[in-house]
Scaffold this active site. Structure first.
Site, PDB file in Angstrom:
ATOM      1  N   SER A 100       0.810  -1.217   0.000  1.00  0.00           N
ATOM      2  CA  SER A 100       0.000   0.000   0.000  1.00  0.00           C
ATOM      3  C   SER A 100       0.844   1.269   0.000  1.00  0.00           C
ATOM      4  O   SER A 100       0.332   2.346  -0.342  1.00  0.00           O
ATOM      5  CB  SER A 100      -0.950   0.009   1.207  1.00  0.00           C
ATOM      6  OG  SER A 100      -0.233  -0.217   2.408  1.00  0.00           O
ATOM      7  N   ASP A 126      -2.974   5.813  11.767  1.00  0.00           N
ATOM      8  CA  ASP A 126      -2.148   5.441  10.623  1.00  0.00           C
ATOM      9  C   ASP A 126      -0.936   6.354  10.578  1.00  0.00           C
ATOM     10  O   ASP A 126      -1.012   7.501  10.138  1.00  0.00           O
ATOM     11  CB  ASP A 126      -2.950   5.560   9.315  1.00  0.00           C
ATOM     12  CG  ASP A 126      -2.174   5.059   8.104  1.00  0.00           C
ATOM     13  OD1 ASP A 126      -0.971   4.775   8.257  1.00  0.00           O
ATOM     14  OD2 ASP A 126      -2.764   4.974   7.021  1.00  0.00           O
ATOM     15  N   HIS A 160       1.277   5.223   6.349  1.00  0.00           N
ATOM     16  CA  HIS A 160       0.956   5.795   5.045  1.00  0.00           C
ATOM     17  C   HIS A 160       1.051   7.317   5.114  1.00  0.00           C
ATOM     18  O   HIS A 160       1.347   7.888   6.165  1.00  0.00           O
ATOM     19  CB  HIS A 160      -0.449   5.356   4.607  1.00  0.00           C
ATOM     20  CG  HIS A 160      -0.591   3.874   4.475  1.00  0.00           C
ATOM     21  ND1 HIS A 160      -1.166   3.092   5.450  1.00  0.00           N
ATOM     22  CD2 HIS A 160      -0.204   3.034   3.483  1.00  0.00           C
ATOM     23  CE1 HIS A 160      -1.140   1.824   5.066  1.00  0.00           C
ATOM     24  NE2 HIS A 160      -0.553   1.757   3.885  1.00  0.00           N
TER      25      HIS A 160
END
Length: 451
Positions: A184, A421, A424
């Site tokens: 990702s 998160d 990312h």
């Protein structure tokens, strides 16, 4: 799908002479043409006095487009400064194909530098304007209100990165296929590039979604075709690069990871013109069950195998696949390095946080250790026949603790979630700079080889 009729680099006496020389396996190798090269330092050791390796030029000293000297080691000092008007003018001038500025780039380690604050900086695409963003990366949509993290740009020591020009990049990519393969974080980079290129077009209806739908997270493959340039930008989900597997044991069917088998894909990408791989974040003890009854080679399932050894085996499988399946006369192979995370007080699954971070780390003494995953990758790449261009983004991302989605990682109107998160990146954001470096690399190749 884009069709490519001839190699995307021009032949030269220089490249012919290189092909006539005996092959040597060392990390600073000049390959068939000037884009394909290694950005790895042969001096990486675990006893390095600094957490990051010494700087290396974008092109090795043997290249005719390189200066004869190498940069010094990264400087132990504050790395946060402000951009000057003169620097901004110089950076803009390189966008106009200033040949000398591009040659300067070729002798510079573009991954060793500083984040400079630029009050006039504008993102490559506007908040919430791009339909290709995952909701999890769309921090504006998810309630983030501070956007100072967009007021910094990456400046290498000793050279200037040209401002990203989407139309010029599309012209360079005309008739080509670009494929991102990995986890990702590579999807972060793919979406950034797709949105940056889209923003440059007046008629945005000229982009065709080949896969036919947006929900590519579970689909595992997504492709955009830029019709007027006959080029495609694609993403293939492959977090380990090798194949996740099912094996029958006494307790029934269970999942393993085949270290000896490259992951099968709905999209055959070995003949793409540019392939950008990555892996790393899934190679942790939690996701690989501490190596207990998880790793498999042939019919043998290891009772226990160190994750580091499993990663080495997997990367050797990937390297063998690249060397045997990728036509290096046509295809340029990139590998994106480990993107830094910034969890405090725990990891992603144990209460780690990064909310409230408003500015980058200002001194490299506070950076983390160089990732063990990248040392393994560098060792494997050094033994490959195929030239691999190493996008070593680890250090530049380590500074940017302010650029993660953190609590702004959902679109349900809640600003606080149980899991933050801090791996990312918000988009627009830090991955846009990775693509500016990719653009600069292609610009050098275009200037020197007229592909």
């Amino acid at each position: 799908m884009a069709c490519f009729k001839k190699p995307w680099f021009a032949s030269s006496e220089f490249s012919r002479n290189l092909q006539q020389r005996p092959r040597t396996h060392h990390i600073l190798t000049v390959p068939f043409f000037l884009l394909s090269l290694f950005l790895l330092s042969a001096s990486y050791t675990s006893n390095s006095p600094t957490p990051y390796p010494a700087a290396t030029p974008l092109f090795p000293p043997s290249s005719p487009f390189s200066n004869s000297h190498m940069l010094s080691k990264p400087r132990s000092r504050s790395t946060l400064s402000s951009v000057t008007a003169a620097e901004r003018t110089h950076a803009n001038s390189t966008t106009n194909s200033d040949s000398q500025a591009i040659r300067d780039l070729a002798s510079c380690d573009i991954f060793d530098g500083t984040w400079v604050r630029d009050e006039h900086a504008e993102p490559l695409y506007q908040h919430a304007s791009c339909p290709y963003l995952d909701d999890a990366f769309n921090c504006f949509k998810n309630g983030r209100s501070d956007f100072d993290y967009l007021k910094y740009r990456w400046k290498p020591h000793g050279c200037h990165i040209p401002r990203f020009d989407g139309l010029k990049m599309l012209r360079m990519l005309r008739g080509k296929r670009v494929v991102f393969v990995g986890d990702s974080l590579n999807r972060n980079m793919w979406q950034s590039l797709a949105c940056s290129l889209r923003a440059s077009l007046k008629d945005k209806t000229r982009i065709y979604e080949v896969s036919g739908r947006r929900e590519f997270r579970t689909q595992g493959f997504f492709s955009l075709n830029f019709r007027d340039y006959a080029c495609s930008i694609e993403f293939v989900k492959s977090p380990f690069l090798v194949q996740e597997w099912k094996v029958l044991r006494n307790t029934g069917q269970r999942e393993t990871l085949r270290l000896d088998m490259i992951q099968a894909s709905k999209s055959q990408y070995n003949n793409a013109d540019i392939i950008i791989f990555n892996t790393g974040h899934w190679w942790n003890h939690y996701k690989t069950r501490n190596g207990i009854n998880y790793f498999q080679e042939g019919n043998h399932v290891y009772d226990r195998l160190q994750v580091s050894e499993a990663l080495r085996k997997a990367l050797k499988t990937w390297a063998a696949w690249v060397d045997s399946r990728v036509d290096r006369r046509r295809t340029r192979v990139f590998f994106t390095g480990f993107s830094a995370s910034h969890y405090k007080g725990g990891q992603w699954n144990s209460g780690g946080k990064c909310d409230g971070e408003k500015e980058p780390i200002t001194n490299e003494r506070y950076l983390g250790e160089y990732p063990w995953t990248m040392r393994i990758l560098e060792s494997v790449i050094s033994e490959m026949k195929t030239p691999v261009f190493y996008l070593n983004i680890t250090k530049m991302t380590d500074y940017r603790k302010d650029g993660h989605p953190s609590v702004n990682n959902n679109n349900k109107g809640r600003l606080r979630t149980t899991v933050q998160d801090c791996s990312h990146w918000c988009l627009p954001g830090i991955p846009d700079s990775w693509n500016e470096l990719l653009y600069a690399t292609l610009l050098i190749a275009h200037n020197n080889t007229h592909f």
